[in-house]
Design a protein around this motif. Structure first.
Motif, PDB file in Angstrom:
ATOM      1  N   ASP A  42     -45.971 -12.160   7.410  1.00 13.74           N
ATOM      2  CA  ASP A  42     -45.836 -12.658   8.776  1.00 13.74           C
ATOM      3  C   ASP A  42     -46.272 -14.108   8.902  1.00 13.74           C
ATOM      4  O   ASP A  42     -46.327 -14.647  10.001  1.00 13.74           O
ATOM      5  N   ASN A  43     -46.613 -14.742   7.806  1.00 13.94           N
ATOM      6  CA  ASN A  43     -47.094 -16.122   7.826  1.00 13.94           C
ATOM      7  C   ASN A  43     -46.037 -17.101   7.339  1.00 13.94           C
ATOM      8  O   ASN A  43     -45.244 -16.797   6.460  1.00 13.94           O
ATOM      9  N   ARG A  44     -46.067 -18.266   7.927  1.00 15.41           N
ATOM     10  CA  ARG A  44     -45.241 -19.391   7.495  1.00 15.41           C
ATOM     11  C   ARG A  44     -46.176 -20.580   7.353  1.00 15.41           C
ATOM     12  O   ARG A  44     -47.014 -20.817   8.219  1.00 15.41           O
ATOM     13  N   SER A  45     -46.044 -21.313   6.288  1.00 19.77           N
ATOM     14  CA  SER A  45     -46.845 -22.526   6.145  1.00 19.77           C
ATOM     15  C   SER A  45     -45.907 -23.689   5.866  1.00 19.77           C
ATOM     16  O   SER A  45     -44.823 -23.512   5.315  1.00 19.77           O
ATOM     17  N   LEU A  67     -50.178 -23.751   9.473  1.00 17.64           N
ATOM     18  CA  LEU A  67     -49.984 -22.340   9.152  1.00 17.64           C
ATOM     19  C   LEU A  67     -49.620 -21.636  10.445  1.00 17.64           C
ATOM     20  O   LEU A  67     -50.334 -21.748  11.446  1.00 17.64           O
ATOM     21  N   LEU A  68     -48.516 -20.931  10.446  1.00 17.90           N
ATOM     22  CA  LEU A  68     -48.029 -20.215  11.615  1.00 17.90           C
ATOM     23  C   LEU A  68     -48.021 -18.735  11.289  1.00 17.90           C
ATOM     24  O   LEU A  68     -47.443 -18.319  10.289  1.00 17.90           O
ATOM     25  N   THR A  69     -48.692 -17.930  12.138  1.00 18.50           N
ATOM     26  CA  THR A  69     -48.766 -16.485  11.928  1.00 18.50           C
ATOM     27  C   THR A  69     -48.109 -15.775  13.101  1.00 18.50           C
ATOM     28  O   THR A  69     -48.488 -16.001  14.250  1.00 18.50           O
ATOM     29  N   SER A  71     -47.356 -12.303  15.099  1.00 21.32           N
ATOM     30  CA  SER A  71     -47.867 -10.961  15.300  1.00 21.32           C
ATOM     31  C   SER A  71     -46.783 -10.163  16.006  1.00 21.32           C
ATOM     32  O   SER A  71     -46.526 -10.358  17.191  1.00 21.32           O
ATOM     33  N   PHE A  77     -48.059 -15.873  18.376  1.00 19.55           N
ATOM     34  CA  PHE A  77     -48.225 -16.616  17.145  1.00 19.55           C
ATOM     35  C   PHE A  77     -49.396 -17.574  17.282  1.00 19.55           C
ATOM     36  O   PHE A  77     -49.777 -17.957  18.374  1.00 19.55           O
ATOM     37  N   ASP A  78     -49.956 -17.928  16.157  1.00 14.33           N
ATOM     38  CA  ASP A  78     -51.039 -18.902  16.074  1.00 14.33           C
ATOM     39  C   ASP A  78     -50.575 -20.037  15.189  1.00 14.33           C
ATOM     40  O   ASP A  78     -49.997 -19.812  14.138  1.00 14.33           O
ATOM     41  N   LYS A  80     -52.215 -23.202  13.199  1.00 10.37           N
ATOM     42  CA  LYS A  80     -53.490 -23.780  12.782  1.00 10.37           C
ATOM     43  C   LYS A  80     -53.259 -25.056  12.041  1.00 10.37           C
ATOM     44  O   LYS A  80     -52.279 -25.255  11.411  1.00 10.37           O
TER      45      LYS A  80
END
Length: 80
Positions: A42-45, A67-69, A71, A77-78, A80
């Motif tokens: 579920d993460n993209r960096s 970093l994009l997560t 949910s 999404f977050d 960071k």
């Protein structure tokens, strides 16, 4: 020779990467771009760096690293 350029790309389902290096001989200017993107669960960096006076002035550049997560249950999404 007025312009010398080198482009290197790599693309797959899990990641992509781009490197670009261009020299303008008449202006004595070198431009560089480096970027990458990765998928894992579920993460993209991703990150990039762009330098518009590469080789002469290290302060003339901009970059991003993130970093994009995702949910899925809450569709949030977050970054960071």
């Amino acid at each position: 020779d007025r312009v010398t350029a080198k482009l290197d790309t790599r693309v797959s389902r899990e990641e992509s990467k781009v490197d670009l290096d261009v020299t303008f001989h008449g202006f004595q200017r070198r431009i560089k771009y480096n970027g990458q993107h990765k998928f894992f669960g579920d993460n993209r960096s991703g990150s990039f760096n762009f330098a518009w006076d590469a080789g002469k002035d290290a302060t003339k550049q901009i970059g991003f690293d993130g970093l994009l997560t995702f949910s899925r249950p809450g569709r949030s999404f977050d970054l960071k």
